[in-house]
Design a protein around this motif. Structure first.
Motif, PDB file in Angstrom:
ATOM      1  N   ALA A 147       1.916  -1.926 -11.406  1.00 22.01           N
ATOM      2  CA  ALA A 147       0.609  -1.273 -11.312  1.00 22.01           C
ATOM      3  C   ALA A 147       0.009  -1.427  -9.926  1.00 22.01           C
ATOM      4  N   ALA A 148       0.251  -2.566  -9.284  1.00 27.71           N
ATOM      5  CA  ALA A 148      -0.305  -2.796  -7.951  1.00 27.71           C
ATOM      6  C   ALA A 148       0.260  -1.821  -6.928  1.00 27.71           C
ATOM      7  N   LEU A 149       1.469  -1.335  -7.175  1.00 23.37           N
ATOM      8  CA  LEU A 149       2.136  -0.449  -6.228  1.00 23.37           C
ATOM      9  C   LEU A 149       2.209   0.999  -6.701  1.00 23.37           C
ATOM     10  N   ALA A 150       1.706   1.274  -7.890  1.00 17.94           N
ATOM     11  CA  ALA A 150       1.915   2.575  -8.517  1.00 17.94           C
ATOM     12  C   ALA A 150       1.407   3.744  -7.689  1.00 17.94           C
ATOM     13  N   ASP A 151       0.331   3.540  -6.923  1.00 19.27           N
ATOM     14  CA  ASP A 151      -0.232   4.654  -6.158  1.00 19.27           C
ATOM     15  C   ASP A 151       0.350   4.772  -4.755  1.00 19.27           C
ATOM     16  N   ARG A 152       1.311   3.922  -4.411  1.00 18.33           N
ATOM     17  CA  ARG A 152       1.938   3.995  -3.089  1.00 18.33           C
ATOM     18  C   ARG A 152       3.063   5.023  -3.113  1.00 18.33           C
ATOM     19  N   PRO A 153       2.980   6.052  -2.269  1.00 16.02           N
ATOM     20  CA  PRO A 153       4.026   7.080  -2.278  1.00 16.02           C
ATOM     21  C   PRO A 153       5.408   6.540  -1.933  1.00 16.02           C
ATOM     22  N   ASN A 154       5.468   5.435  -1.191  1.00 15.02           N
ATOM     23  CA  ASN A 154       6.768   4.893  -0.783  1.00 15.02           C
ATOM     24  C   ASN A 154       7.331   3.886  -1.780  1.00 15.02           C
ATOM     25  N   PHE A 155       6.683   3.710  -2.926  1.00 18.96           N
ATOM     26  CA  PHE A 155       7.170   2.795  -3.961  1.00 18.96           C
ATOM     27  C   PHE A 155       8.190   3.525  -4.820  1.00 18.96           C
ATOM     28  N   ILE A 156       9.449   3.093  -4.743  1.00 17.44           N
ATOM     29  CA  ILE A 156      10.524   3.703  -5.532  1.00 17.44           C
ATOM     30  C   ILE A 156      10.362   3.349  -6.999  1.00 17.44           C
ATOM     31  N   GLY A 157      10.147   2.070  -7.281  1.00 16.96           N
ATOM     32  CA  GLY A 157      10.028   1.590  -8.643  1.00 16.96           C
ATOM     33  C   GLY A 157      10.472   0.142  -8.727  1.00 16.96           C
ATOM     34  N   MET A 158      10.554  -0.365  -9.943  1.00 16.28           N
ATOM     35  CA  MET A 158      10.886  -1.763 -10.198  1.00 16.28           C
ATOM     36  C   MET A 158      12.341  -1.914 -10.641  1.00 16.28           C
ATOM     37  N   GLN A 210      -0.145  -9.677  -0.997  1.00 13.61           N
ATOM     38  CA  GLN A 210       0.844  -9.775   0.076  1.00 13.61           C
ATOM     39  C   GLN A 210       2.020  -8.830  -0.175  1.00 13.61           C
ATOM     40  N   LEU A 211       2.419  -8.695  -1.431  1.00 16.84           N
ATOM     41  CA  LEU A 211       3.482  -7.745  -1.760  1.00 16.84           C
ATOM     42  C   LEU A 211       3.057  -6.322  -1.405  1.00 16.84           C
ATOM     43  N   VAL A 212       1.841  -5.965  -1.737  1.00 13.56           N
ATOM     44  CA  VAL A 212       1.339  -4.629  -1.407  1.00 13.56           C
ATOM     45  C   VAL A 212       1.261  -4.459   0.110  1.00 13.56           C
ATOM     46  N   ALA A 213       0.833  -5.512   0.816  1.00 10.59           N
ATOM     47  CA  ALA A 213       0.769  -5.434   2.278  1.00 10.59           C
ATOM     48  C   ALA A 213       2.155  -5.200   2.872  1.00 10.59           C
ATOM     49  N   LEU A 214       3.168  -5.848   2.306  1.00  9.85           N
ATOM     50  CA  LEU A 214       4.529  -5.631   2.786  1.00  9.85           C
ATOM     51  C   LEU A 214       4.950  -4.177   2.544  1.00  9.85           C
ATOM     52  N   ALA A 215       4.639  -3.657   1.355  1.00 11.69           N
ATOM     53  CA  ALA A 215       4.996  -2.270   1.050  1.00 11.69           C
ATOM     54  C   ALA A 215       4.282  -1.306   1.996  1.00 11.69           C
ATOM     55  N   ASP A 216       3.026  -1.587   2.309  1.00 16.20           N
ATOM     56  CA  ASP A 216       2.280  -0.715   3.221  1.00 16.20           C
ATOM     57  C   ASP A 216       2.855  -0.783   4.639  1.00 16.20           C
ATOM     58  N   ALA A 217       3.255  -1.982   5.059  1.00 18.84           N
ATOM     59  CA  ALA A 217       3.887  -2.104   6.377  1.00 18.84           C
ATOM     60  C   ALA A 217       5.201  -1.337   6.416  1.00 18.84           C
ATOM     61  N   ALA A 218       5.935  -1.363   5.318  1.00 21.64           N
ATOM     62  CA  ALA A 218       7.178  -0.592   5.248  1.00 21.64           C
ATOM     63  C   ALA A 218       6.893   0.900   5.350  1.00 21.64           C
ATOM     64  N   ALA A 219       5.856   1.366   4.670  1.00 19.59           N
ATOM     65  CA  ALA A 219       5.504   2.790   4.712  1.00 19.59           C
ATOM     66  C   ALA A 219       5.198   3.237   6.135  1.00 19.59           C
ATOM     67  N   GLU A 220       4.533   2.389   6.891  1.00 20.01           N
ATOM     68  CA  GLU A 220       4.208   2.725   8.277  1.00 20.01           C
ATOM     69  C   GLU A 220       5.460   2.943   9.110  1.00 20.01           C
ATOM     70  N   ARG A 221       6.581   2.418   8.659  1.00 20.81           N
ATOM     71  CA  ARG A 221       7.847   2.532   9.390  1.00 20.81           C
ATOM     72  C   ARG A 221       8.818   3.481   8.703  1.00 20.81           C
ATOM     73  N   GLY A 222       8.327   4.263   7.768  1.00 16.25           N
ATOM     74  CA  GLY A 222       9.161   5.249   7.097  1.00 16.25           C
ATOM     75  C   GLY A 222      10.114   4.665   6.081  1.00 16.25           C
ATOM     76  N   LEU A 223       9.813   3.477   5.563  1.00 17.56           N
ATOM     77  CA  LEU A 223      10.693   2.803   4.617  1.00 17.56           C
ATOM     78  C   LEU A 223      10.087   2.817   3.222  1.00 17.56           C
ATOM     79  N   ASP A 224      10.856   3.270   2.248  1.00 17.08           N
ATOM     80  CA  ASP A 224      10.459   3.147   0.849  1.00 17.08           C
ATOM     81  C   ASP A 224      10.824   1.757   0.339  1.00 17.08           C
ATOM     82  N   VAL A 225      10.256   1.394  -0.831  1.00 20.68           N
ATOM     83  CA  VAL A 225      10.378   0.020  -1.322  1.00 20.68           C
ATOM     84  C   VAL A 225      10.725   0.006  -2.802  1.00 20.68           C
ATOM     85  N   ASN A 226      11.778  -0.714  -3.137  1.00 17.87           N
ATOM     86  CA  ASN A 226      12.066  -1.098  -4.517  1.00 17.87           C
ATOM     87  C   ASN A 226      11.768  -2.580  -4.642  1.00 17.87           C
TER      88      ASN A 226
END
Length: 410
Positions: free
Chosen positions: A128-139, A67-83
Motif C-alpha cells: 500500500a505504501a508503494l501502490a501509487d508509485r508508477p515505478n512500483f512493479i509489485g511485491m 525509507q523504502l518509499v524514499a528508495l523507490a522514489d530515488a530509483a524513479a528519478e533514475r528511470g528504474l522500476d522497483v520490485n
C-alpha cells in the motif's frame, strides 16, 4: 511485434549490505542507483529485512516504510522500476526472522494463525505504501521462502504442499489488497523443481501469482558435473525457464529469471563476463521471458564477516561502484537485445515426476536429456507426461514434436 525484455539487478547496497536499513543513507543509495542506471538497466529488486521492518508482530516501523518509499522514489528519478521482496527471510546464507517467530516464541511461519496474520499485515502495508508509485512493479512475497520448509535447512518449519499452497494464496491476496493491479508473485529456489520432499512445488511456482519466477545457480551440481562452459551450465537458466512451462496452465505465462549469477570458484572471476553473456544470450532464446535480474548489483564488503566466500564477489560493481567485466558484458547485451521475439520451441521433452522431482535435477534423466538436445541444436522445451498427447495444449505452445528422455539418451 517484438516485446521488450526487462533487464535489472538485485540491489545489494555497496555500504553495509542489507544492514544499511539500520543506518539508511539516502546519498549512498542514490550513488548506488546511479551506478546501476549507468549500465542501461531498467529495474531493481529490493530487500527490506523483515526483522528490521516488523520487529514485533503488531509493530511495522513507519520510519522503515518511509525509507523504502524514499528508495523507490530515488530509483524513479533514475528511470528504474522497483520490485520489493517482503519476507527476508533468507539472504546469502543468513536467516532473518523476527524474534516473535523463534526460540521462546517458536511458531511455524507458514501455519501459525497469528504469524500468518502478521505477515499479511506486513506485506499489505508495504504494498500500500508503494501502490501509487508508477515505478512500483509489485511485491514478491519473499526471497526463496521455500528454504525454510524442508532440509537442508537445520530447523525447518515442516508443512505439506497443500499448506504451502494455502499460505501462498493468502499472502498473494494480501499483496493485491495493498496494491491492486500490480504484478505480485512468489519466489522459490530450485528445490521447488528438483527436490523430491520440498513442499513448495512446481505447480505453485507455475500457477500462483501473476508470473513465474525462477532462480538459476549453477553451484547446484550443474557446473560440478558439466564444467563452467558446458552446455548444461551455460543453458541452466534457459532450462529452468523452459522447465517451468511444463506445469503452467497458461501456455504463454510470463517467466521471470529473477536471480542468476556467476558463482566463484565454479565460475572463476576471469570467466564471469563470458558466463554472463552466454547465460543471458541463451535465456533470451526462450519465448515468454518477462525479464532477467542479475545477482547482484554491488560486491559484499570484506569488512563484513562470515559470508560464504563466493558471496563477496558476486556483484556487477565493486564496493567503490566501479563496473566489473561482467557488468560491461551485461550492458552490451542489454543494448543489443532489448527486443525479444524468439521462434517457438517446437520440440518438447516429456517430464514424468512419478518417481520424484529429482529426475529434473542435475544428473536426472530430464535434466541430462534437455542438455543433450540443446547441445544438438534442438531448442527444447518441456511438457508434462499427462499432456504429451494433448493436441490443443501442444498446438497452443507451438510444439510439433514430443520426445522422452529415454529416446534422447538411447
Amino acid at each position: 511485434m517484438p516485446s521488450a525484455v526487462r533487464f535489472g539487478v538485485n540491489y545489494t547496497p555497496s555500504e553495509g549490505w542489507f544492514h544499511h536499513w539500520l543506518d539508511f543513507d539516502p546519498d549512498s543509495v542514490r550513488a548506488d542507483l546511479d551506478s546501476i542506471a549507468a549500465l542501461g538497466l531498467d529495474h531493481i529488486r529490493v530487500f527490506p529485512l523483515w526483522p528490521y521492518f516488523q520487529p514485533n508482530r503488531t509493530l511495522i516501523r513507519p520510519r522503515a516504510v518511509e525509507q523504502l518509499v524514499a528508495l523507490a522514489d530515488a530509483a524513479a528519478e533514475r528511470g528504474l522500476d522497483v520490485n520489493v521482496d517482503g519476507l527476508q527471510g533468507h539472504l546469502s546464507s543468513f536467516d532473518f526472522l523476527p524474534a516473535w517467530t523463534g526460540t521462546w516464541h517458536r511458531r511455524n511461519i507458514f501455519t501459525d494463525p497469528e504469524v500468518v496474520e502478521g505477515e499479511e499485515t506486513y506485506l499489505r502495508t508495504l504494498a500500500a505504501a508503494l501502490a501509487d508509485r508508477p515505478n512500483f512493479i509489485g511485491m514478491t512475497i519473499g526471497n526463496e521462502v521455500n528454504q525454510f520448509a524442508a532440509g537442508p535447512h537445520p530447523d525447518p518449519d515442516r508443512i505439506t504442499p497443500e499448506q504451502a499452497g494455502r499460505w501462498l494464496t493468502r499472502l498473494l491476496a494480501a499483496c493485491a489488497e495493498g496494491a491492486p493491479g500490480k504484478l505480485h508473485l512468489h519466489a522459490s529456489y530450485d528445490a521447488a523443481w528438483y527436490q523430491d520432499d520440498q513442499p513448495f512445488t512446481p505447480e505453485h511456482s507455475a500457477r500462483l501469482g501473476d508470473l513465474t519466477a525462477v532462480h538459476s545457480w549453477v553451484f547446484n551440481g550443474t557446473a560440478q558435473r558439466h564444467g563452467r562452459t558446458g552446455t548444461a551450465t551455460e543453458h541452466h537458466a534457459a532450462y529452468l525457464v523452459e522447465l517451468s512451462k511444463a506445469w503452467a496452465e497458461d501456455p504463454h505465462r510470463p517467466v521471470w529469471l529473477q536471480e542468476v549469477g556467476a558463482p566463484a570458484p565454479l565460475i572463476p572471476a576471469e570467466h564471469a563476463a563470458a558466463f554472463t553473456e552466454a547465460t543471458v544470450d541463451n535465456v533470451l532464446d526462450c519465448p515468454d521471458l518477462w525479464g532477467v535480474t542479475w545477482w547482484c548489483s554491488h560486491d559484499v564488503s570484506r569488512d563484513l564477516a562470515d559470508f560464504p566466500e563466493l558471496e563477496y564477489g558476486l556483484g556487477l560493481l565493486t564496493n567503490e561502484r566501479r563496473p566489473k567485466p561482467a557488468a560491461e558484458a551485461l550492458a552490451r547485451v542489454v543494448q543489443e537485445r532489448r527486443t525479444h521475439r524468439p521462434a517457438p520451441r517446437t520440440t518438447a521433452l516429456v517430464v514424468d515426476t512419478a518417481a520424484g522431482r529429482s529426475v529434473c535435477a542435475p544428473g536426472g534423466a530430464v535434466f541430462e536429456a534437455f542438455a543433450r538436445l540443446t547441445a544438438d541444436g534442438a531448442r527444447p522445451t518441456t511438457v508434462l507426461e499427462s499432456r504429451a498427447d494433448d493436441k490443443d495444449h501442444l498446438a497452443a505452445r507451438g510444439i510439433t514434436e514430443v520426445v522422452t528422455p529415454e529416446q534422447v539418451t538411447q
